[in-house]
Every structure is written in structure tokens, then in C-alpha cells.
Design a protein around this motif. Sequence first.
Motif, short mmCIF file in Angstrom:
data_model
loop_
_atom_site.label_atom_id
_atom_site.label_comp_id
_atom_site.label_asym_id
_atom_site.label_seq_id
_atom_site.Cartn_x
_atom_site.Cartn_y
_atom_site.Cartn_z
N ASN A 38 0.82 -1.21 0.00
CA ASN A 38 0.00 0.00 0.00
C ASN A 38 0.85 1.26 0.00
OD1 ASN A 38 -2.04 -1.88 2.08
ND2 ASN A 38 -2.79 -1.09 0.15
N VAL A 39 1.91 1.26 0.80
CA VAL A 39 2.81 2.41 0.85
C VAL A 39 3.49 2.61 -0.50
CG1 VAL A 39 4.90 3.32 1.95
CG2 VAL A 39 3.17 2.17 3.33
N PHE A 40 3.92 1.50 -1.10
CA PHE A 40 4.58 1.55 -2.41
C PHE A 40 3.64 2.13 -3.46
CE2 PHE A 40 5.39 -0.45 -6.53
CZ PHE A 40 6.72 -0.14 -6.72
N CYS A 41 2.40 1.64 -3.50
CA CYS A 41 1.43 2.12 -4.50
C CYS A 41 1.13 3.60 -4.30
CB CYS A 41 0.14 1.31 -4.42
SG CYS A 41 0.30 -0.31 -5.16
N LYS A 42 0.96 4.02 -3.06
CA LYS A 42 0.66 5.42 -2.79
C LYS A 42 1.80 6.32 -3.27
CE LYS A 42 -1.00 8.42 0.87
NZ LYS A 42 -1.40 8.52 2.28
N LYS A 43 3.02 5.86 -3.09
CA LYS A 43 4.19 6.64 -3.47
C LYS A 43 4.35 6.71 -4.99
CE LYS A 43 9.20 6.59 -2.92
NZ LYS A 43 10.34 5.85 -2.36
N HIS A 44 4.17 5.57 -5.68
CA HIS A 44 4.49 5.50 -7.10
C HIS A 44 3.31 5.71 -8.04
CE1 HIS A 44 8.62 4.28 -6.43
NE2 HIS A 44 8.18 3.49 -5.47
N MET A 45 2.09 5.59 -7.55
CA MET A 45 0.91 5.69 -8.41
C MET A 45 0.79 7.08 -9.04
SD MET A 45 -1.79 4.02 -9.56
CE MET A 45 -2.31 2.79 -8.40
N LYS A 46 0.91 8.12 -8.24
CA LYS A 46 0.77 9.48 -8.77
C LYS A 46 1.85 9.79 -9.81
CE LYS A 46 -1.54 11.31 -4.73
NZ LYS A 46 -1.47 12.18 -3.56
N GLU A 47 3.07 9.31 -9.54
CA GLU A 47 4.16 9.53 -10.48
C GLU A 47 3.87 8.83 -11.81
OE1 GLU A 47 7.61 7.92 -8.58
OE2 GLU A 47 7.50 9.32 -6.91
N TRP A 48 3.37 7.59 -11.75
CA TRP A 48 3.11 6.82 -12.95
C TRP A 48 1.98 7.44 -13.77
CZ3 TRP A 48 -0.38 4.16 -15.83
CH2 TRP A 48 0.14 3.31 -16.80
N ILE A 49 0.92 7.86 -13.09
CA ILE A 49 -0.22 8.47 -13.79
C ILE A 49 0.20 9.79 -14.43
CG2 ILE A 49 -2.51 9.51 -13.47
CD1 ILE A 49 -3.11 7.28 -11.48
N ALA A 50 1.05 10.56 -13.76
CA ALA A 50 1.53 11.82 -14.33
C ALA A 50 2.41 11.57 -15.56
CB ALA A 50 2.31 12.61 -13.28
#
Length: 104
Positions: A38-50
Motif C-alpha cells: 500500500n505504501v509503495f502504491c501510494k508513493k508511485h501511483m501518482k508519479e506513474w499516472i503523471a
Amino acid sequence: MPKATTTKSTKKSKQAVKATKPAADKTEKPKREPSAYNVFCKKHMKEWIAAHPGRAKEAMAHMALMWKDAPENPNRGKVSKTKHSKPASSASGTASSDPPSSDD
């Protein structure tokens, strides 16, 4: 034969039992910490979508692929468990799924 109704199965009796039970106080329960995933997804999700606009539906699939080799993953490098499929059930009741052979 229809099932006979009992006092326990009526709507009114269920409401009466529910009213007599003490309600669990949900405010006393502490929230559990988010998992490493969950921590990993929260950190990397916004970067990937951007970095990939218009492809938000694919984001979780890419998060899973990134997580597989991420240094934060405690199971990195371990062999994943294989999924076992259930055997197909036979309608005729025979154990073999092969068609009968003709020995003429």
C-alpha cells in the motif's frame, strides 16, 4: 415439505436480538498500518499516472509489475506460489474424462 418458521427466524425476533446485543464501539479500534504494498502504491501511483496521462486504468497492472522487483518488496526474489486448478467434474460420474475407445 416447507420449512416451519421458528421464532428465531422472524424479522421481528432478529431485530429484538440485535437490539439487546451491545453495539461494538468502532472508535476504539486502532487503524492498522498500511502494508508495504500500500505504501509503495501510494508513493508511485501518482508519479506513474503523471508520466502516462490517459492510461489510469492500466496503472494497477503496472504497479504490480513494478512491485515484483521493487526493493521494498519483502518477497522479492522468492518463487511465487503456483495456483492449483480444481479438477473438472464429470456429469456422467466416471473418473476418466477421456472418451471411450472402440476396440473393434
